[in-house]
Design an enzyme around this catalytic site. Structure first.
Site, PDB file in Angstrom:
ATOM      1  N   MET A 108      -4.362  17.309  -6.818  1.00 19.60           N
ATOM      2  CA  MET A 108      -3.943  17.327  -5.556  1.00 19.60           C
ATOM      3  C   MET A 108      -2.863  18.329  -5.277  1.00 19.60           C
ATOM      4  O   MET A 108      -1.628  17.702  -5.071  1.00 19.60           O
ATOM      5  CB  MET A 108      -3.630  15.847  -4.956  1.00 19.60           C
ATOM      6  CG  MET A 108      -4.965  15.156  -4.736  1.00 19.60           C
ATOM      7  SD  MET A 108      -4.695  13.352  -4.824  1.00 19.60           S
ATOM      8  CE  MET A 108      -4.589  12.718  -6.283  1.00 19.60           C
TER       9      MET A 108
ATOM     10  N   HIS B  70      -7.596  14.947 -11.459  1.00 21.29           N
ATOM     11  CA  HIS B  70      -7.654  14.850 -10.015  1.00 21.29           C
ATOM     12  C   HIS B  70      -6.394  15.664  -9.362  1.00 21.29           C
ATOM     13  O   HIS B  70      -5.349  15.038  -9.321  1.00 21.29           O
ATOM     14  CB  HIS B  70      -7.772  13.619  -9.322  1.00 21.29           C
ATOM     15  CG  HIS B  70      -8.061  13.506  -7.747  1.00 21.29           C
ATOM     16  ND1 HIS B  70      -7.657  12.518  -7.076  1.00 21.29           N
ATOM     17  CD2 HIS B  70      -8.249  14.642  -7.091  1.00 21.29           C
ATOM     18  CE1 HIS B  70      -7.897  12.763  -5.897  1.00 21.29           C
ATOM     19  NE2 HIS B  70      -8.168  14.000  -5.872  1.00 21.29           N
TER      20      HIS B  70
ATOM     21  N   SER C 295      -7.493   4.640 -12.465  1.00 23.53           N
ATOM     22  CA  SER C 295      -6.349   5.501 -11.980  1.00 23.53           C
ATOM     23  C   SER C 295      -4.902   4.949 -12.626  1.00 23.53           C
ATOM     24  O   SER C 295      -4.520   4.060 -12.380  1.00 23.53           O
ATOM     25  CB  SER C 295      -6.149   5.761 -10.682  1.00 23.53           C
ATOM     26  OG  SER C 295      -5.021   6.247 -10.165  1.00 23.53           O
TER      27      SER C 295
ATOM     28  N   MET D 129      -0.126  15.172  -8.405  1.00 23.30           N
ATOM     29  CA  MET D 129       0.229  15.526  -6.907  1.00 23.30           C
ATOM     30  C   MET D 129       1.669  16.431  -6.770  1.00 23.30           C
ATOM     31  O   MET D 129       2.422  16.025  -7.737  1.00 23.30           O
ATOM     32  CB  MET D 129       0.670  14.125  -6.096  1.00 23.30           C
ATOM     33  CG  MET D 129      -0.611  13.256  -6.234  1.00 23.30           C
ATOM     34  SD  MET D 129      -0.109  11.618  -5.093  1.00 23.30           S
ATOM     35  CE  MET D 129      -1.637  10.725  -5.671  1.00 23.30           C
TER      36      MET D 129
ATOM     37  N   HIS E 182      -8.267   8.391 -15.134  1.00 27.94           N
ATOM     38  CA  HIS E 182      -8.145   9.204 -13.941  1.00 27.94           C
ATOM     39  C   HIS E 182      -6.548   9.309 -13.638  1.00 27.94           C
ATOM     40  O   HIS E 182      -5.780   8.326 -13.629  1.00 27.94           O
ATOM     41  CB  HIS E 182      -8.791   8.468 -12.737  1.00 27.94           C
ATOM     42  CG  HIS E 182      -8.507   9.244 -11.527  1.00 27.94           C
ATOM     43  ND1 HIS E 182      -9.517  10.176 -11.004  1.00 27.94           N
ATOM     44  CD2 HIS E 182      -7.867   9.417 -10.322  1.00 27.94           C
ATOM     45  CE1 HIS E 182      -9.272  10.707  -9.761  1.00 27.94           C
ATOM     46  NE2 HIS E 182      -8.232  10.094  -9.500  1.00 27.94           N
TER      47      HIS E 182
ATOM     48  N   ASP F 245     -13.137   7.831  -4.766  1.00 25.38           N
ATOM     49  CA  ASP F 245     -11.685   7.572  -5.216  1.00 25.38           C
ATOM     50  C   ASP F 245     -10.891   7.076  -3.831  1.00 25.38           C
ATOM     51  O   ASP F 245     -11.071   7.822  -2.853  1.00 25.38           O
ATOM     52  CB  ASP F 245     -11.170   8.741  -5.559  1.00 25.38           C
ATOM     53  CG  ASP F 245      -9.572   8.804  -6.040  1.00 25.38           C
ATOM     54  OD1 ASP F 245      -9.224   7.593  -5.994  1.00 25.38           O
ATOM     55  OD2 ASP F 245      -9.351   9.868  -6.482  1.00 25.38           O
TER      56      ASP F 245
ATOM     57  N   MET G 144     -13.379  11.541  -1.318  1.00 26.16           N
ATOM     58  CA  MET G 144     -12.210  10.605  -1.235  1.00 26.16           C
ATOM     59  C   MET G 144     -12.784   9.492  -0.050  1.00 26.16           C
ATOM     60  O   MET G 144     -13.213   9.894   0.769  1.00 26.16           O
ATOM     61  CB  MET G 144     -10.884  11.565  -0.734  1.00 26.16           C
ATOM     62  CG  MET G 144     -10.651  12.587  -1.640  1.00 26.16           C
ATOM     63  SD  MET G 144      -9.879  11.754  -3.162  1.00 26.16           S
ATOM     64  CE  MET G 144      -8.583  10.642  -2.638  1.00 26.16           C
TER      65      MET G 144
ATOM     66  N   ASP H 115      -4.051  11.328 -11.474  1.00 24.75           N
ATOM     67  CA  ASP H 115      -3.581  12.076 -10.028  1.00 24.75           C
ATOM     68  C   ASP H 115      -2.371  12.944 -10.332  1.00 24.75           C
ATOM     69  O   ASP H 115      -1.435  12.479 -10.392  1.00 24.75           O
ATOM     70  CB  ASP H 115      -3.470  10.789  -9.144  1.00 24.75           C
ATOM     71  CG  ASP H 115      -4.595  10.108  -8.823  1.00 24.75           C
ATOM     72  OD1 ASP H 115      -5.854  10.665  -8.330  1.00 24.75           O
ATOM     73  OD2 ASP H 115      -4.632   8.797  -8.977  1.00 24.75           O
TER      74      ASP H 115
HETATM   75  O1  LIG Z   1      -6.172   9.926  -5.931  1.00 24.67           O
HETATM   76  C1  LIG Z   1      -5.723   9.002  -5.327  1.00 24.67           C
HETATM   77  C2  LIG Z   1      -5.005   8.881  -4.297  1.00 24.67           C
HETATM   78  O2  LIG Z   1      -4.689  10.031  -3.575  1.00 24.67           O
HETATM   79  C3  LIG Z   1      -6.481   7.827  -6.290  1.00 24.67           C
HETATM   80  O3  LIG Z   1      -6.845   8.389  -7.512  1.00 24.67           O
HETATM   81  C4  LIG Z   1      -5.648   6.376  -6.030  1.00 24.67           C
HETATM   82  O4  LIG Z   1      -4.676   6.438  -7.255  1.00 24.67           O
HETATM   83  C5  LIG Z   1      -6.458   5.443  -6.261  1.00 24.67           C
HETATM   84  O5  LIG Z   1      -5.787   4.262  -5.888  1.00 24.67           O
HETATM   85  P1  LIG Z   1      -6.413   2.738  -5.441  1.00 24.67           P
HETATM   86  O6  LIG Z   1      -6.863   3.154  -4.266  1.00 24.67           O
HETATM   87  O7  LIG Z   1      -7.821   2.508  -6.275  1.00 24.67           O
HETATM   88  O8  LIG Z   1      -5.451   1.983  -5.503  1.00 24.67           O
HETATM   89 FE   LIG Z   2      -7.412  10.373  -7.458  1.00 29.90          FE
END
Ligand SMILES: O=C(CO)[C@@H](O)[C@H](O)COP(=O)(O)O
Ligand SMILES: [Fe+2]
Length: 222
Positions: free
Chosen positions: A66, A64, A8, A35, A31, A173, A135, A33
């Site tokens: 969100m 991903h 990520s 948001m 990955h 994740d 998740m 994210d």
């Molecule tokens: O979607 C998410 C958080 O919402 C993840 O993708 C985090 O980015 C994962 O980070 P780590 O927990 O591996 O540090």
């Molecule tokens: Fe994620």
């Protein structure tokens, strides 16, 4: 299905994303994210960055989302060059239509469930998705602790997929690290997102290889 690792970039240096992508050459996915500050209390990046990164990175993007209203936005991420686009079940008002639309745009379609959301109500949707994302932290931030309470749901999801002969990838994740990946792999996950465990490491490429080796060692999947 082979084990796949998806680092990520939430834990990477946002000023050098192309270099950070190149730092994990053996990763299967990157990955991303997305948001929006509404669906989760954090704001990251959107379509223009995904478009540029898709051009710059040699590794396919695993987006991903969100965000609120993924029905409106998800197909555009596929069009922007993402190889996989995952929407949250809770945020979508027409998940079947949106998953189909993502596929129509040529990307793999994923559906995500938060830790407290059960998987059984989505059993009939398995044929509509290429990946189910469970998740293992509440979404919104990197660096949180892996929630063991999700392990029975990972097992249940794998059972449902086996029962129905669904060729769906099972992604986890949140909090995935050298300490937790074995538990998730034993339970039946096959795609592992890791942010801090990869980009927080001295050697991100080595961290990817180590995560893969640990998951492969315990995975019961072919
Ligand atoms: O979607 C998410 C958080 O919402 C993840 O993708 C985090 O980015 C994962 O980070 P780590 O927990 O591996 O540090
Ligand atoms: Fe994620």
């Amino acid at each position: 299905m082979a084990i796949q690792i998806s680092p990520s970039i939430l834990s990477a240096d946002f000023a050098h994303l192309a270099d950070e992508a190149a730092a994990v050459p053996t990763a299967d996915w990157l990955h991303v994210d997305v948001m929006d500050g509404h669906f989760v209390p954090n704001l990251t990046l959107g379509l223009p960055v995904v478009e540029s990164l898709a051009r710059a990175a040699a590794t396919p993007l695993d987006c991903h989302l969100m965000i609120e209203d993924p029905d409106r936005w998800a197909p555009a991420y596929a069009e922007a060059g993402a190889g996989s686009v995952t929407i949250h079940a809770k945020a979508a008002s027409a998940p079947v239509r949106t998953l189909r639309e993502i596929r129509r745009q040529g990307a793999r379609a994923g559906l995500a469930l938060n830790p407290a959301e059960p998987v059984d109500p989505y059993a009939d949707l398995l044929g509509e998705m290429d990946m189910l994302l469970l998740m293992t932290v509440e979404p919104g931030f990197g660096g949180q602790k892996f929630l063991d309470l999700v392990l029975p749901k990972i097992r249940r999801a794998r059972e449902l997929m086996d029962e129905r002969g669904a060729a769906v990838w099972l992604q986890v994740d949140g909090g995935v690290s050298d300490e937790t990946i074995e538990r998730a792999a034993e339970a039946g996950a096959d795609v592992f997102v890791a942010g801090s465990a990869v980009y927080g490491a001295q050697d991100p490429a080595g961290a990817v290889d180590s995560l893969r080796a640990q998951a492969e060692r315990v995975s019961k999947l072919a």
